[in-house]
Design a protein around this motif. Structure first.
Motif, short mmCIF file in Angstrom:
data_model
loop_
_atom_site.label_atom_id
_atom_site.label_comp_id
_atom_site.label_asym_id
_atom_site.label_seq_id
_atom_site.Cartn_x
_atom_site.Cartn_y
_atom_site.Cartn_z
N ASP A 1 0.81 -1.21 0.00
CA ASP A 1 0.00 0.00 0.00
C ASP A 1 0.85 1.27 0.00
O ASP A 1 0.54 2.23 -0.71
CB ASP A 1 -0.92 0.01 1.23
CG ASP A 1 -2.03 -1.04 1.12
OD1 ASP A 1 -2.19 -1.60 0.01
OD2 ASP A 1 -2.69 -1.30 2.13
N ARG B 1 2.30 1.73 -3.41
CA ARG B 1 1.25 2.14 -4.34
C ARG B 1 0.95 3.62 -4.18
O ARG B 1 0.70 4.33 -5.16
CB ARG B 1 -0.01 1.31 -4.10
CG ARG B 1 0.09 -0.15 -4.51
CD ARG B 1 -1.19 -0.88 -4.17
NE ARG B 1 -2.33 -0.28 -4.84
CZ ARG B 1 -3.60 -0.54 -4.52
NH1 ARG B 1 -3.86 -1.34 -3.50
NH2 ARG B 1 -4.57 0.03 -5.17
N TYR B 2 0.97 4.08 -2.96
CA TYR B 2 0.73 5.49 -2.70
C TYR B 2 1.85 6.34 -3.29
O TYR B 2 1.60 7.39 -3.91
CB TYR B 2 0.63 5.71 -1.19
CG TYR B 2 0.29 7.13 -0.79
CD1 TYR B 2 -1.03 7.53 -0.66
CD2 TYR B 2 1.29 8.06 -0.53
CE1 TYR B 2 -1.36 8.82 -0.30
CE2 TYR B 2 0.97 9.36 -0.17
CZ TYR B 2 -0.35 9.73 -0.05
OH TYR B 2 -0.65 11.01 0.30
N SER C 1 1.83 6.28 -7.28
CA SER C 1 0.50 6.44 -7.84
C SER C 1 0.51 7.28 -9.11
O SER C 1 -0.40 7.20 -9.92
CB SER C 1 -0.44 7.07 -6.82
OG SER C 1 0.06 8.33 -6.38
N THR C 2 1.52 8.10 -9.30
CA THR C 2 1.67 8.90 -10.52
C THR C 2 3.08 8.70 -11.06
O THR C 2 3.94 8.10 -10.42
CB THR C 2 1.42 10.40 -10.25
OG1 THR C 2 2.44 10.89 -9.36
CG2 THR C 2 0.06 10.60 -9.61
N THR D 1 -5.62 11.23 -3.13
CA THR D 1 -5.75 9.78 -3.33
C THR D 1 -6.54 9.47 -4.58
O THR D 1 -7.07 8.37 -4.72
CB THR D 1 -6.43 9.13 -2.11
OG1 THR D 1 -7.72 9.73 -1.95
CG2 THR D 1 -5.61 9.34 -0.85
N GLY E 1 -5.58 8.89 -7.49
CA GLY E 1 -4.96 7.92 -8.38
C GLY E 1 -5.11 6.49 -7.93
O GLY E 1 -4.69 5.56 -8.63
N PHE E 2 -5.72 6.24 -6.78
CA PHE E 2 -5.85 4.90 -6.26
C PHE E 2 -7.21 4.31 -6.63
O PHE E 2 -8.16 5.01 -7.00
CB PHE E 2 -5.70 4.90 -4.73
CG PHE E 2 -4.34 5.37 -4.29
CD1 PHE E 2 -3.23 4.60 -4.49
CD2 PHE E 2 -4.20 6.61 -3.68
CE1 PHE E 2 -1.98 5.02 -4.08
CE2 PHE E 2 -2.96 7.05 -3.28
CZ PHE E 2 -1.84 6.25 -3.48
N ASP E 3 -7.30 2.98 -6.47
CA ASP E 3 -8.54 2.29 -6.75
C ASP E 3 -9.59 2.62 -5.71
O ASP E 3 -9.28 3.06 -4.60
CB ASP E 3 -8.31 0.77 -6.78
CG ASP E 3 -7.33 0.38 -7.89
OD1 ASP E 3 -7.24 1.12 -8.88
OD2 ASP E 3 -6.64 -0.65 -7.73
#
Length: 293
Positions: A60, A63-64, A67-68, A244, A246-248
């Protein structure tokens, strides 16, 4: 024939090995905690204050961070500045160190005094900024390289290393018709690889950790190196207005501490990957360059 070690020597060795092992663990365990914490879930990090082996593996935090594509671009900027800056700094440092190592150079003691003087006194942030601005380097990558191209400390180490080389090598090369440039690049540089590897690592770490010069001289955020981007990520992760988008859907933003740990891993991993290839030269180069001045 060597005699067996006495009990006193064995006890002494055992105590030394134990102390060295404890010191090694004190050094390594915090970094292992940071690596493990960056792969820890939100719940486990909230329950445990110290983690060495995550119960549930989680990406996580990474991923954060990724994210870009901003971080990827900043990594490319840092790699480019580090590679070009290290080569440029080593070229200038080697040239100046070789000249100052020549005992027949007039005024070399005065030049060395001025070099050492810069280690104790400097113009400061504002005069340096005005010089960079006057040279037209604002908002360019050269502003991260040219102002710190030569380090006085690294220059002194290189100069001392060159002075320790046998004088007969240069005399033999001159008899064979070799010029000063030929002596430097065909004899001195190949024999000085331990010192060059050491100083290159010093310069590379400095350029990789570039932060304040980028803050001062780069107005375009697209040109920021990775250290500034990582700081921005930590600020976003620690605030309630963190981006956030860019996250699912359903993704829970990782806690601030986890993001900080992941940022430390991303910032230090490239240096850790390069260091093993230079380790055999590191200690030898640093020590040989400091024997005498």
């Amino acid at each position: 024939m060597l005699q067996d070690k006495s009990w006193g020597s064995r006890i002494f060795d055992g105590v030394n090995y134990t102390l060295l092992l404890i010191i090694a663990l004190i050094t390594v365990i915090p970094f292992l905690h940071i690596i493990a914490g960056s792969f820890t879930t939100v719940q486990e990090l909230a329950q445990k204050r110290f983690v060495l082996f995550p119960t549930v593996f989680s990406l996580d935090a990474y991923r954060y961070i990724f994210s870009t594509n901003v971080l990827i671009k900043s990594l490319g900027v840092s790699v480019g500045v580090t590679l070009f800056g290290t080569l440029f700094s080593m070229f200038l440092t080697s040239l100046m160190a070789y000249g100052l190592a020549r005992r027949d150079l007039d005024g070399r003691n005065l030049i060395m005094f001025l070099v050492v003087f810069t280690m104790l006194f400097n113009g400061g942030m504002i005069p340096t900024f005005l010089v960079v601005k006057g040279m037209g380097l604002i908002d360019t990558y050269l502003a991260l390289i040219i102002p710190s191209a030569i380090s006085a400390f690294n220059l002194i180490i290189m100069r001392n290393f060159f002075q320790n080389l046998p004088d007969g090598l240069e005399e033999s090369a001159r008899i064979d018709g070799c010029s000063d440039w030929g002596i430097l690049f065909r004899i001195v540089i190949p024999l000085s690889m331990p010192a060059i590897a050491t100083i290159s690592l010093f310069y590379a770490v400095t350029y990789w950790n570039t932060y304040m010069p980028a803050i001062l001289y780069l107005n375009d955020s697209a040109k920021w190196p990775v250290q500034i981007i990582l700081r921005q990520i930590v600020i976003l992760a620690s605030g309630i207005s963190a981006d956030t988008s860019g996250f699912d859907d359903g993704f829970i933003a990782p806690p601030e501490q986890t993001v900080k740990m992941a940022v430390i891993v991303v910032a230090t991993l490239p240096v850790l990957l390069v260091y093993p290839f230079l380790q055999k030269h590191f200690a030898k180069g640093a020590l040989l360059g400091s024997i005498k001045g």
